[in-house]
Design a protein around this motif. Structure first.
Motif, PDB file in Angstrom:
ATOM      1  N   GLN A 273       7.618   5.771  -3.580  1.00  0.00           N
ATOM      2  CA  GLN A 273       8.213   6.275  -4.804  1.00  0.00           C
ATOM      3  C   GLN A 273       8.745   7.700  -4.614  1.00  0.00           C
ATOM      4  OE1 GLN A 273       5.444   4.609  -4.570  1.00  0.00           O
ATOM      5  NE2 GLN A 273       5.141   3.219  -6.295  1.00  0.00           N
ATOM      6  N   ARG A 274       7.983   8.542  -3.921  1.00  0.00           N
ATOM      7  CA  ARG A 274       8.436   9.922  -3.705  1.00  0.00           C
ATOM      8  C   ARG A 274       9.648   9.970  -2.784  1.00  0.00           C
ATOM      9  NH1 ARG A 274       2.617  11.927  -3.083  1.00  0.00           N
ATOM     10  NH2 ARG A 274       2.100  12.409  -5.227  1.00  0.00           N
ATOM     11  N   THR A 275       9.725   9.046  -1.836  1.00  0.00           N
ATOM     12  CA  THR A 275      10.880   9.010  -0.933  1.00  0.00           C
ATOM     13  C   THR A 275      12.140   8.613  -1.696  1.00  0.00           C
ATOM     14  OG1 THR A 275       9.427   8.406   0.893  1.00  0.00           O
ATOM     15  CG2 THR A 275      11.777   8.009   1.197  1.00  0.00           C
ATOM     16  N   LEU A 276      12.014   7.609  -2.567  1.00  0.00           N
ATOM     17  CA  LEU A 276      13.188   7.137  -3.321  1.00  0.00           C
ATOM     18  C   LEU A 276      13.546   8.084  -4.459  1.00  0.00           C
ATOM     19  CD1 LEU A 276      12.349   3.334  -3.490  1.00  0.00           C
ATOM     20  CD2 LEU A 276      13.985   4.464  -1.990  1.00  0.00           C
ATOM     21  N   ASP A 277      12.540   8.730  -5.085  1.00  0.00           N
ATOM     22  CA  ASP A 277      12.786   9.619  -6.216  1.00  0.00           C
ATOM     23  C   ASP A 277      11.975  10.895  -6.018  1.00  0.00           C
ATOM     24  OD1 ASP A 277      13.379  10.782  -8.630  1.00  0.00           O
ATOM     25  OD2 ASP A 277      12.151   9.409  -9.831  1.00  0.00           O
ATOM     26  N   PRO A 278      12.620  11.993  -5.558  1.00  0.00           N
ATOM     27  CA  PRO A 278      11.865  13.224  -5.297  1.00  0.00           C
ATOM     28  C   PRO A 278      11.182  13.784  -6.548  1.00  0.00           C
ATOM     29  CG  PRO A 278      14.034  13.345  -4.296  1.00  0.00           C
ATOM     30  CD  PRO A 278      14.005  12.114  -5.144  1.00  0.00           C
ATOM     31  N   GLY A 279      11.659  13.463  -7.728  1.00  0.00           N
ATOM     32  CA  GLY A 279      11.050  13.959  -8.962  1.00  0.00           C
ATOM     33  C   GLY A 279       9.953  13.053  -9.485  1.00  0.00           C
TER      34      GLY A 279
ATOM     35  N   PHE B 136       0.813  -1.217   0.000  1.00  0.00           N
ATOM     36  CA  PHE B 136       0.000   0.000   0.000  1.00  0.00           C
ATOM     37  C   PHE B 136       0.845   1.265   0.000  1.00  0.00           C
ATOM     38  CE2 PHE B 136      -3.343  -2.898   1.557  1.00  0.00           C
ATOM     39  CZ  PHE B 136      -4.308  -2.598   0.607  1.00  0.00           C
ATOM     40  N   LEU B 137       2.129   1.139   0.348  1.00  0.00           N
ATOM     41  CA  LEU B 137       2.989   2.329   0.327  1.00  0.00           C
ATOM     42  C   LEU B 137       3.284   2.798  -1.091  1.00  0.00           C
ATOM     43  CD1 LEU B 137       5.603   1.443   3.101  1.00  0.00           C
ATOM     44  CD2 LEU B 137       3.634   2.965   3.265  1.00  0.00           C
ATOM     45  N   GLY B 138       3.016   1.955  -2.077  1.00  0.00           N
ATOM     46  CA  GLY B 138       3.302   2.338  -3.456  1.00  0.00           C
ATOM     47  C   GLY B 138       2.068   2.452  -4.315  1.00  0.00           C
ATOM     48  N   THR B 139       0.901   2.603  -3.721  1.00  0.00           N
ATOM     49  CA  THR B 139      -0.324   2.701  -4.521  1.00  0.00           C
ATOM     50  C   THR B 139      -0.410   4.065  -5.205  1.00  0.00           C
ATOM     51  OG1 THR B 139      -1.586   3.556  -2.658  1.00  0.00           O
ATOM     52  CG2 THR B 139      -1.545   1.159  -2.960  1.00  0.00           C
TER      53      THR B 139
END
Length: 196
Positions: A27-33, A17-20
């Motif tokens: 995703q935002r934590t690993l890639d800010p863009g 659910f952290l990647g829904t």
């Protein structure tokens, strides 16, 4: 074993659910863009439906009427023996592999063995014999031509040196005798020749 598996499955589902698309925190934590793509929800819903169908089919086959013991027939085998038989035979992939890749591999191995035993081994033996022949020719040329020629020239030089050393005694009286003898011979040559 069931409880640890349930805990692991619950943790995996929770992390999923952290990647829904509704909450892409990972995703935002690993890639800010990171920008969420449209249509991601449809793929997620399709995947959830497929998982639910798989779980439901498994429960319908095995959960409603569990097997009485380990030797009892499998419910799927009783309902679809052809499919289970094909899966048990690995869909014939082993036979296909043996008939194609296995034969090709065996043929390649035989060809490599023949090449190694008869072609490469013969070539290596030929090169070894050529090396032995070249060594023999080199030794004969070295012994019979170079060494023999050097030995002969050294022997002649040594003999000349011995002859010269016999004449050179170091005795002054002997040298004067040769000078006197040479003078007498010179005078006789002049007297007999008639030229002063």
């Amino acid at each position: 074993m069931t409880v640890p598996l349930l805990l692991l499955a619950g943790g995996a589902v929770g992390l999923g659910f952290l990647g829904t698309p509704w909450w892409p925190w990972l995703q935002r934590t690993l890639d800010p863009g990171f920008k969420s793509e449209p249509g991601g929800a449809g793929l997620m819903v399709t995947s959830i439906v497929l998982v639910a169908l798989g779980i439901g089919a498994g429960w319908a086959l095995y959960g409603r009427r569990p097997r009485a013991n380990a030797t009892a027939p499998d419910p799927l085998q009783a309902r679809a023996p052809g499919i289970v038989g094909a899966l048990a035979a690995r869909l014939g992939f082993d036979e296909l592999y043996a008939a194609t890749v296995g034969r090709l591999s065996a043929g390649t191995a035989v060809a490599a063995d023949v090449l190694d035993r008869y072609v490469l081994d013969g070539l290596v033996r030929l090169l070894a014999r050529l090396g032995q022949f070249a060594g023999l020719v080199n030794r004969e040329i070295d012994e019979d031509v170079l060494n023999a020629g050097f030995d002969a020239a050294s022997g002649q030089l040594r003999d000349t040196g011995r002859t010269y050393s016999r004449a050179q005694t170091g005795d002054a009286h002997g040298y004067l005798r040769f000078v006197a003898l040479g003078f007498v011979l010179l005078v006789l040559a002049v007297v007999m020749g008639g030229t002063p």
